[in-house]
Design a protein around this motif. Structure first.
Motif, PDB file in Angstrom:
ATOM      1  N   ILE A 178     -14.594 -12.756  -8.346  1.00  0.00           N
ATOM      2  CA  ILE A 178     -13.258 -12.444  -7.978  1.00  0.00           C
ATOM      3  C   ILE A 178     -12.763 -11.203  -8.381  1.00  0.00           C
ATOM      4  O   ILE A 178     -12.165  -9.828  -7.346  1.00  0.00           O
ATOM      5  CB  ILE A 178     -12.075 -13.550  -8.198  1.00  0.00           C
ATOM      6  CG1 ILE A 178     -12.264 -14.894  -7.239  1.00  0.00           C
ATOM      7  CG2 ILE A 178     -10.840 -13.193  -7.551  1.00  0.00           C
ATOM      8  CD1 ILE A 178     -11.709 -16.227  -7.920  1.00  0.00           C
ATOM      9  N   HIS A 179     -12.947 -10.644  -8.922  1.00  0.00           N
ATOM     10  CA  HIS A 179     -12.779  -9.452  -9.650  1.00  0.00           C
ATOM     11  C   HIS A 179     -13.726  -8.181  -8.845  1.00  0.00           C
ATOM     12  O   HIS A 179     -12.997  -7.305  -8.617  1.00  0.00           O
ATOM     13  CB  HIS A 179     -13.092  -8.785 -11.453  1.00  0.00           C
ATOM     14  CG  HIS A 179     -11.445  -9.443 -12.134  1.00  0.00           C
ATOM     15  ND1 HIS A 179     -10.302  -8.871 -12.218  1.00  0.00           N
ATOM     16  CD2 HIS A 179     -11.287 -10.655 -12.564  1.00  0.00           C
ATOM     17  CE1 HIS A 179      -9.747  -9.815 -13.355  1.00  0.00           C
ATOM     18  NE2 HIS A 179      -9.687 -11.126 -13.000  1.00  0.00           N
ATOM     19  N   LYS A 180     -15.107  -8.814  -8.614  1.00  0.00           N
ATOM     20  CA  LYS A 180     -15.817  -8.156  -8.281  1.00  0.00           C
ATOM     21  C   LYS A 180     -16.045  -7.673  -6.427  1.00  0.00           C
ATOM     22  O   LYS A 180     -15.880  -6.187  -6.232  1.00  0.00           O
ATOM     23  CB  LYS A 180     -17.343  -7.952  -8.049  1.00  0.00           C
ATOM     24  CG  LYS A 180     -17.661  -8.369  -9.821  1.00  0.00           C
ATOM     25  CD  LYS A 180     -19.003  -8.196 -10.588  1.00  0.00           C
ATOM     26  CE  LYS A 180     -19.750  -7.734 -11.967  1.00  0.00           C
ATOM     27  NZ  LYS A 180     -20.652  -7.577 -11.996  1.00  0.00           N
ATOM     28  N   ALA A 181     -15.085  -8.670  -5.606  1.00  0.00           N
ATOM     29  CA  ALA A 181     -15.403  -8.179  -5.037  1.00  0.00           C
ATOM     30  C   ALA A 181     -14.050  -7.637  -4.610  1.00  0.00           C
ATOM     31  O   ALA A 181     -13.556  -6.264  -3.341  1.00  0.00           O
ATOM     32  CB  ALA A 181     -14.839  -9.536  -3.963  1.00  0.00           C
ATOM     33  N   ILE A 182     -13.029  -7.646  -5.149  1.00  0.00           N
ATOM     34  CA  ILE A 182     -12.015  -7.275  -4.217  1.00  0.00           C
ATOM     35  C   ILE A 182     -12.033  -5.202  -5.310  1.00  0.00           C
ATOM     36  O   ILE A 182     -11.511  -4.560  -4.818  1.00  0.00           O
ATOM     37  CB  ILE A 182     -10.431  -7.443  -5.870  1.00  0.00           C
ATOM     38  CG1 ILE A 182      -9.920  -9.156  -5.030  1.00  0.00           C
ATOM     39  CG2 ILE A 182      -9.872  -6.384  -5.924  1.00  0.00           C
ATOM     40  CD1 ILE A 182      -9.237  -9.835  -6.438  1.00  0.00           C
ATOM     41  N   ALA A 183     -12.883  -5.256  -6.325  1.00  0.00           N
ATOM     42  CA  ALA A 183     -12.645  -3.853  -6.667  1.00  0.00           C
ATOM     43  C   ALA A 183     -14.105  -3.294  -5.830  1.00  0.00           C
ATOM     44  O   ALA A 183     -13.423  -2.021  -5.605  1.00  0.00           O
ATOM     45  CB  ALA A 183     -13.665  -3.885  -7.885  1.00  0.00           C
ATOM     46  N   ALA A 184     -14.579  -4.244  -4.825  1.00  0.00           N
ATOM     47  CA  ALA A 184     -15.375  -3.614  -3.970  1.00  0.00           C
ATOM     48  C   ALA A 184     -15.184  -2.999  -2.813  1.00  0.00           C
ATOM     49  O   ALA A 184     -15.357  -2.563  -1.549  1.00  0.00           O
ATOM     50  CB  ALA A 184     -16.388  -5.091  -3.302  1.00  0.00           C
ATOM     51  N   SER A 185     -13.250  -3.910  -2.409  1.00  0.00           N
ATOM     52  CA  SER A 185     -11.908  -3.249  -1.470  1.00  0.00           C
ATOM     53  C   SER A 185     -11.944  -1.822  -1.916  1.00  0.00           C
ATOM     54  O   SER A 185     -11.123  -1.558  -0.459  1.00  0.00           O
ATOM     55  CB  SER A 185     -12.199  -4.121  -0.789  1.00  0.00           C
ATOM     56  OG  SER A 185     -10.176  -4.596  -1.957  1.00  0.00           O
ATOM     57  N   GLY A 186     -12.313  -1.482  -3.105  1.00  0.00           N
ATOM     58  CA  GLY A 186     -11.807  -0.536  -3.508  1.00  0.00           C
ATOM     59  C   GLY A 186     -10.821  -0.415  -4.115  1.00  0.00           C
ATOM     60  O   GLY A 186      -9.876   0.268  -4.826  1.00  0.00           O
ATOM     61  N   TYR A 187      -9.987  -1.558  -4.580  1.00  0.00           N
ATOM     62  CA  TYR A 187      -8.829  -1.389  -5.181  1.00  0.00           C
ATOM     63  C   TYR A 187      -9.331  -1.771  -6.867  1.00  0.00           C
ATOM     64  O   TYR A 187     -10.150  -2.529  -7.324  1.00  0.00           O
ATOM     65  CB  TYR A 187      -7.949  -2.513  -5.066  1.00  0.00           C
ATOM     66  CG  TYR A 187      -7.236  -1.878  -4.003  1.00  0.00           C
ATOM     67  CD1 TYR A 187      -6.447  -1.804  -3.830  1.00  0.00           C
ATOM     68  CD2 TYR A 187      -7.831  -2.672  -2.739  1.00  0.00           C
ATOM     69  CE1 TYR A 187      -5.571  -1.590  -2.387  1.00  0.00           C
ATOM     70  CE2 TYR A 187      -7.787  -2.388  -1.462  1.00  0.00           C
ATOM     71  CZ  TYR A 187      -6.473  -1.294  -1.303  1.00  0.00           C
ATOM     72  OH  TYR A 187      -5.625  -1.015  -0.416  1.00  0.00           O
ATOM     73  N   ASP A 188      -8.332  -1.059  -8.468  1.00  0.00           N
ATOM     74  CA  ASP A 188      -8.729  -1.278  -9.437  1.00  0.00           C
ATOM     75  C   ASP A 188      -7.975  -2.990  -9.477  1.00  0.00           C
ATOM     76  O   ASP A 188      -6.928  -3.422  -9.468  1.00  0.00           O
ATOM     77  CB  ASP A 188      -8.400  -0.441 -10.645  1.00  0.00           C
ATOM     78  CG  ASP A 188      -8.627   0.726 -10.568  1.00  0.00           C
ATOM     79  OD1 ASP A 188      -9.948   1.343  -9.891  1.00  0.00           O
ATOM     80  OD2 ASP A 188      -8.005   1.846 -11.304  1.00  0.00           O
ATOM     81  N   THR A 189      -8.163  -4.071 -11.072  1.00  0.00           N
ATOM     82  CA  THR A 189      -8.449  -4.861 -10.870  1.00  0.00           C
ATOM     83  C   THR A 189      -8.304  -4.542 -12.213  1.00  0.00           C
ATOM     84  O   THR A 189      -8.458  -3.886 -12.891  1.00  0.00           O
ATOM     85  CB  THR A 189      -9.309  -6.462 -11.000  1.00  0.00           C
ATOM     86  OG1 THR A 189     -10.570  -5.969 -11.622  1.00  0.00           O
ATOM     87  CG2 THR A 189      -9.514  -6.199  -8.882  1.00  0.00           C
ATOM     88  N   GLU A 190      -7.325  -6.153 -13.443  1.00  0.00           N
ATOM     89  CA  GLU A 190      -7.716  -5.554 -15.126  1.00  0.00           C
ATOM     90  C   GLU A 190      -8.547  -5.509 -15.469  1.00  0.00           C
ATOM     91  O   GLU A 190      -9.283  -4.998 -16.161  1.00  0.00           O
ATOM     92  CB  GLU A 190      -6.495  -7.209 -15.231  1.00  0.00           C
ATOM     93  CG  GLU A 190      -5.557  -6.609 -14.901  1.00  0.00           C
ATOM     94  CD  GLU A 190      -5.183  -8.006 -15.489  1.00  0.00           C
ATOM     95  OE1 GLU A 190      -5.559  -9.336 -16.005  1.00  0.00           O
ATOM     96  OE2 GLU A 190      -3.570  -8.881 -15.698  1.00  0.00           O
ATOM     97  N   LYS A 191      -9.997  -5.882 -14.799  1.00  0.00           N
ATOM     98  CA  LYS A 191     -11.105  -5.906 -15.656  1.00  0.00           C
ATOM     99  C   LYS A 191     -12.173  -5.187 -14.925  1.00  0.00           C
ATOM    100  O   LYS A 191     -13.371  -4.548 -15.426  1.00  0.00           O
ATOM    101  CB  LYS A 191     -11.774  -7.614 -15.320  1.00  0.00           C
ATOM    102  CG  LYS A 191     -11.534  -7.900 -16.570  1.00  0.00           C
ATOM    103  CD  LYS A 191     -11.762  -9.796 -16.311  1.00  0.00           C
ATOM    104  CE  LYS A 191     -10.698 -10.625 -17.834  1.00  0.00           C
ATOM    105  NZ  LYS A 191     -11.445 -11.497 -17.468  1.00  0.00           N
TER     106      LYS A 191
END
Length: 143
Positions: free
Chosen positions: A92-105
């Protein structure tokens, strides 16, 4: 002869009813198993606006196993409900990061970030997991 036919009809009816009850019990067990497999995860995601919300939620919801994703614009926090037999927090973290957004991890993809609309270009130092009160107090303390 009539008694034999009547007896067979009663036996068939009882057997059919018994099979129906077994099917219902199996269905209920399956539903309970699905509920146990569901998990909820909440973590911070940087972003600014409603367009960010749409992109972040779309990225999470695109994963197989994600049931629902809701990103709070003010708190910079997402809550994701998912089937933990099909996906996990890292995916889930990786999918959101792939869309251009920083997550906590995970750091957001730079290429995807460059493609975001101007209103979605967030500050990479932005705090995540803000509460409404802390944000207001934080701004008051910085002034």
């Amino acid at each position: 002869m009539k008694k034999v036919i009547l007896s067979l009809a009663i036996i068939a009816t009882v057997s059919f009813t018994s099979c129906k009850n077994e099917t219902k019990q199996k269905t209920n067990t399956t539903e309970v198993s699905k509920e146990v497999a569901n998990a909820t995860l909440t973590f911070g995601v940087r972003g600014n606006c409603g367009m960010c919300k749409s992109t972040i939620e779309k990225a999470a919801n695109a994963l197989d196993g994600v049931i629902n994703a809701n990103w709070d614009v003010n708190k910079k926090k997402i809550e994701v409900s998912f089937d933990d037999t099909k996906t996990d927090a890292t995916a889930i973290h990786k999918a959101i990061a792939a869309s251009g957004y920083d997550t906590e991890k995970e750091s957001g993809s730079e290429d995807a970030y460059k493609g975001l609309p101007a209103c979605c270009k967030y500050d990479h130092e932005m705090a995540m997991n803000q509460s409404g009160e802390e944000t207001a107090e934080g701004h008051a303390n910085h002034n």
